[in-house]
Design a protein around this motif. Structure first.
Motif: not given
Length: 378
Positions: A197-199, A237-241
């Motif tokens: 997700t971060r990438i 979304e990156s933060r949520t994951v």
């Protein structure tokens, strides 16, 4: 902004955002403008092998008719695109909460996104595949129409081209667009979901910057709006994951602290201040008759005058409209509940009584997870 429910398909509410209702007349005007009609008349004419009557398309109110039909047809196509995502999700027994049409297209909202790479892959590609199928059907429809039906030929041909462009554009790896979700799914085959997700989010942010630059250079407010949406959605979304990973396996009962620092609701505010200094704490659980009834913090009395502090009780200041959560609820769902309710804390009901969980408790739990890894320090 407000949404209006217009119909239901497969039990899924289809909603229209007010931004789309405002934008549709503008889109109809843009499509029906002389330059657009001239451009697409040549393209559609090439598809059917005959030249469209340009003068007829541009006569009187016909451009408005063409623009309106094309604009409505476009958002019907967008709805079908989102229904493609929904159909694929339902095949995996995932719940689709709604489909919302807005100024930038459509959004299918799922109750929970799958973390299995193959499921996300097929759900993501189902939308563009649907758009390609719609484009092919529209292309086939061109040969079923008489050459004299100039307006119908133009609109159907325009929808054929637009659906194919829509499919291609959505496959750009600009997370969280369809192509970005496909990218995350492929990355998640051989690395942790949070890392994938971060990438994908970083690549999505790069595309957001590109769209913003092109939007400024071409004076396109739609591209600028799209850039803002991609940037906000990708980082969000990156933060949520990341939060979900740090809280994975924990219940809110694990995170909630024991009600060690309590104060009676009948105590004065001055008593509360004394307790805060003595116990070096800015937050207390409030009890009445031995039962937890709320929470009080330093922020609750900071604006009070000296006279009010002497006259008021802790019960007058405490927060009582706190969410009540079951101790077995997952910690991540509980944090979402806090955000939804915009509450600073929640009451957690378990077999050993009522406890309090605050945002600071979640922060502490996640910090412990960062320090000790994925093991369970609780």
């Amino acid at each position: 902004m407000r949404n209006y429910r217009i119909t239901t398909v497969w039990g899924i509410p289809i909603r229209v955002n007010i931004s789309l209702l405002v934008f549709l007349p503008v889109l109809a005007w843009l499509i029906g403008s002389g330059a657009q009609i001239e451009l697409y008349a040549g393209i559609v004419g090439g598809l059917v092998g005959t030249e469209l009557d340009l003068a007829r398309l541009q006569a009187g109110t016909t451009p408005w008719l063409v623009g309106t039909l094309a604009a409505v047809g476009l958002f019907v196509s967008v709805t079908l695109h989102e229904l493609g995502h929904a159909w694929a999700a339902m095949r995996y027994d995932l719940e689709v909460e709604s489909i919302t049409l807005w100024i930038l297209g459509g959004l299918a909202s799922f109750k929970q996104m799958p973390r299995e790479w193959n499921r996300e892959f097929w759900i993501a590609v189902a939308g563009p595949i649907t758009s390609i199928l719609v484009g092919v059907v529209c292309y086939a429809g061109l040969f079923a129409l008489p050459t004299s039906a100039t307006v119908s030929l133009f609109v159907v041909g325009w929808l054929s081209v637009t659906n194919l462009v829509l499919a291609g554009f959505n496959m750009l790896p600009a997370f969280p667009m369809d192509g970005g979700r496909v990218l995350r799914a492929l990355l998640a085959r051989n690395r942790p979901y949070a890392s994938a997700t971060r990438i994908a989010a970083r690549i999505g942010t790069f595309f957001a910057v590109l769209f913003a630059v092109f939007g400024v250079l071409s004076f396109s407010p739609i591209l600028l709006l799209l850039a803002l949406f991609i940037y906000a959605a990708a980082t969000g979304e990156s933060r949520t994951v990341a939060l979900s990973d740090l809280l994975e396996g924990l219940t809110v009962g694990d995170v909630a602290r024991p009600s060690a620092l309590t104060i009676d609701a009948a105590a004065s505010v001055e008593d509360l201040v004394d307790r805060m200094f003595a116990d070096r704490s800015t937050e207390f659980t409030v009890t009445r008759g031995g039962e937890v009834v709320g929470v009080v913090t330093v922020a609750d009395f900071r604006a009070l005058s000296q006279a009010e502090r002497a006259a008021d009780t802790v019960g007058d200041l405490m927060e009582t409209d706190l969410p009540r959560l079951d101790a077995d609820m997952s910690a991540f769902d509980a944090l979402v509940e806090l955000d939804t309710a915009r509450a600073s804390a929640a009451l957690v009901e378990g077999p050993d009584g009522v406890h309090v969980v605050s945002r600071e408790d979640f922060s502490s739990a996640m910090e412990m997870r960062r320090l000790v890894g994925t093991g369970d320090p609780f």
